[in-house]
Write an enzyme that holds these catalytic residues in place. Sequence first.
Site, mmCIF file in Angstrom:
data_model
loop_
_atom_site.group_PDB
_atom_site.id
_atom_site.type_symbol
_atom_site.label_atom_id
_atom_site.label_comp_id
_atom_site.label_asym_id
_atom_site.label_seq_id
_atom_site.Cartn_x
_atom_site.Cartn_y
_atom_site.Cartn_z
ATOM 1 N N HIS A 1 0.967 -1.250 0.012
ATOM 2 C CA HIS A 1 -0.041 0.107 -0.059
ATOM 3 C C HIS A 1 0.761 1.151 0.012
ATOM 4 C CE1 HIS A 1 -0.098 1.868 4.313
ATOM 5 N NE2 HIS A 1 0.827 1.191 4.147
ATOM 6 N N CYS B 1 5.750 6.963 4.323
ATOM 7 C CA CYS B 1 4.468 5.945 3.834
ATOM 8 C C CYS B 1 4.077 6.418 2.547
ATOM 9 C CB CYS B 1 3.586 6.128 5.037
ATOM 10 S SG CYS B 1 4.081 5.393 6.376
ATOM 11 N N HIS C 1 4.984 0.495 -0.468
ATOM 12 C CA HIS C 1 5.863 -0.340 0.215
ATOM 13 C C HIS C 1 4.894 -1.667 0.683
ATOM 14 C CE1 HIS C 1 3.805 2.597 2.870
ATOM 15 N NE2 HIS C 1 4.144 1.620 4.024
ATOM 16 N N HIS D 1 3.653 -4.414 4.010
ATOM 17 C CA HIS D 1 3.579 -5.043 5.473
ATOM 18 C C HIS D 1 2.957 -6.483 5.695
ATOM 19 C CE1 HIS D 1 4.337 -1.048 6.912
ATOM 20 N NE2 HIS D 1 3.211 -0.488 6.292
ATOM 21 N N ASP E 1 -4.914 -10.802 0.970
ATOM 22 C CA ASP E 1 -3.599 -11.192 1.042
ATOM 23 C C ASP E 1 -2.826 -11.373 -0.033
ATOM 24 O OD1 ASP E 1 -1.325 -12.613 2.523
ATOM 25 O OD2 ASP E 1 -2.206 -14.456 1.654
ATOM 26 N N HIS E 2 -1.754 -10.952 -0.118
ATOM 27 C CA HIS E 2 -0.738 -10.707 -1.422
ATOM 28 C C HIS E 2 -1.346 -9.983 -2.419
ATOM 29 C CE1 HIS E 2 1.678 -13.908 0.646
ATOM 30 N NE2 HIS E 2 2.627 -13.770 -0.278
ATOM 31 N N GLU F 1 -0.083 -3.183 12.012
ATOM 32 C CA GLU F 1 0.673 -3.072 10.784
ATOM 33 C C GLU F 1 2.148 -3.176 10.935
ATOM 34 O OE1 GLU F 1 0.078 0.890 7.852
ATOM 35 O OE2 GLU F 1 1.721 1.142 9.422
#
Lengths: 136, 136, 136, 136, 136, 136
Positions: free
Chosen positions: C14, C33, C39, C41, C79-80, C126
């Site tokens: 994100h 950010c 980037h 998490h 996810d992913h 996060e």
Amino acid sequence: MIYITRKETFCAAHKLSRPDWSLEKNLEIFGKCSNPNWHGHNYTLWITVKGEVNPETGFVANLAEVSNIIRVNVLDKVDHRNLDLDVDFMKGKLSSTEVLAMEIWKQLQQPINALGCSLHCVKLQETEKNSVEYFG
Amino acid sequence: MIYITRKETFCAAHKLSRPDWSLEKNLEIFGKCSNPNWHGHNYTLWITVKGEVNPETGFVANLAEVSNIIRVNVLDKVDHRNLDLDVDFMKGKLSSTEVLAMEIWKQLQQPINALGCSLHCVKLQETEKNSVEYFG
Amino acid sequence: MIYITRKETFCAAHKLSRPDWSLEKNLEIFGKCSNPNWHGHNYTLWITVKGEVNPETGFVANLAEVSNIIRVNVLDKVDHRNLDLDVDFMKGKLSSTEVLAMEIWKQLQQPINALGCSLHCVKLQETEKNSVEYFG
Amino acid sequence: MIYITRKETFCAAHKLSRPDWSLEKNLEIFGKCSNPNWHGHNYTLWITVKGEVNPETGFVANLAEVSNIIRVNVLDKVDHRNLDLDVDFMKGKLSSTEVLAMEIWKQLQQPINALGCSLHCVKLQETEKNSVEYFG
Amino acid sequence: MIYITRKETFCAAHKLSRPDWSLEKNLEIFGKCSNPNWHGHNYTLWITVKGEVNPETGFVANLAEVSNIIRVNVLDKVDHRNLDLDVDFMKGKLSSTEVLAMEIWKQLQQPINALGCSLHCVKLQETEKNSVEYFG
Amino acid sequence: MIYITRKETFCAAHKLSRPDWSLEKNLEIFGKCSNPNWHGHNYTLWITVKGEVNPETGFVANLAEVSNIIRVNVLDKVDHRNLDLDVDFMKGKLSSTEVLAMEIWKQLQQPINALGCSLHCVKLQETEKNSVEYFG
């Protein structure tokens, strides 16, 4: 009012299985937790106590005393035991994490209150993914 | 040469107890781990594989395949089981963490090698305080 | 009344960046950010459900069903993935941890309630240092 | 209303000992925490702030600002220090985890409120087994 | 050959400071670790022992005995103590993590060897970010 | 000879995808890691350095200097970045954990050696389940 928490651990065997249900019904409802030959967990237990700070000691309660109460009333009965066969306060009960947390509450409420503070929460973790909190 | 590690977990019941010893002898040597009605653990397993990096994929081995090998050869046999009663590769053996790690090595060595890399280490943790490493 | 919590994890990309602001303004408010190329998490999600214990099963809710609801309504979507480009329920929204936790609540509230219990808390972490809790 | 939490750590020396008590009395009440030559801990601190989400930023508060407030008002004063000798806001107070958490609350309440949100909880962990929560 | 590891923890005060250096020189080299009034840590210690598995017990060594050796020779001397003032085996030495790990090795090598196995590694963690391993 | 380890963390976006392969081939080999719009991780990095203890300081190397070398040569380049688009030392390379660990080794080897000790291991964890170790 301030809240103090003591973390303890214990290892135990159990299964989720009703004797009045067939193996198939138990497997359908409880999945692999119904394995007839038992399985087990490293349980983690957090006991939270609330009260006023004693100005003489800076303590709500002496954690050595709280820890001793947990040991005598819970850990000595469940650690390296079978929750379904060996534990007096679980006799005839389903050893789900919910029921176990509620029964641990019953074991601890009176002796914790006798310290002059009150039991606030029993948190019980069965695996890293599953846990329960009970506030009485 | 580079080393990749996959972490997995399983829950199982067991006890440490020799049938050719009395309850007293078992208690003396194995302590509370000898409880006749079993106890159990959340085991953590780290499987380390070593090899050259495949320049086409950047992988030593595809971790999805490594994970699948661990699942089929180990986890499906031990998770939510009794190590002493339910697991084919532990039949007749003491379920100490040492012996269990060595037997898991035997289950994994050949299928891991078939991926074109080699099994380097089986690390098995029984509780947060106790773990074992086996390098074959 | 008792509270059960299921922990899940997902990995996503994100950035924090408003299209109606300049790069400089985004950098000033959102710091690193706001990196235009994204980037990411490893997010950790704790879903807490409250209810009465069903005396037949010892469960507030079957955690396998809770886990399935989280998977279908949240994990399979995030996810992913890229939270800002790939996720239907985040379209046009800032992917701060606060907003993401509130949107996850909206995805889960109705299907959790359909189990006969109620959604109590969405906790979303996060990084090890930053987390958010939303109670609806 | 949503809750955000920032986790920080610091290392400090301290002892539990009243100068108006004898060594024996201090040892009886405070146990090994009364060692005259000090001992120390890696403390973990979780600061929880609550408020409405700002629709422009998606934030309750900018965690960089929250982190800066914690650093200036708490960490710079306690990290790698002796809680009983070096810390202005602990002068003349017993450095129990309870008292330390309450004094940290006093340091943070006004600057956190000045951000337009409000301090909800100070959680302070002294060891993996012992922690305290204070809600003001 | 198999490797078993026991994890233990202790809390202690210390500082990094040479009496033959000025405050300024100590601050330049040791940074905030040189604070004259001490600071402290929750240390984590992993002791790894290697040997053959005893076929009668399935153990390399009885971890209860290993744990007892660590307690008597290390923990009872350092836990809730000042490493620089209270610990016989650290007298006149700098209490860096490196030196402390090497001195712990000297305390444990002979009693571990007397169990019929051998000391393989002392791992000592001072904070989550810093640790040391010594193999003799 | 003694080994010291510094743990650091960073957050980054990436994908596993070869531009010379079709979307279908990338999906077949790299699974959900091939998502065209990226995903991301909280990476954990352990850098282990070995050397003799300097008798004047008790240190193998000053961890503040080790940490600074890691920051300048690795963290400042990868933290809150896209590994595939933003990082000079990853240009044209597949960002698997294996390749990333090997490239981080190349960034650190010379500046660590200039401290008078030597780089021993780069350990890189992508998720709690997957990690890599590289020894050069």
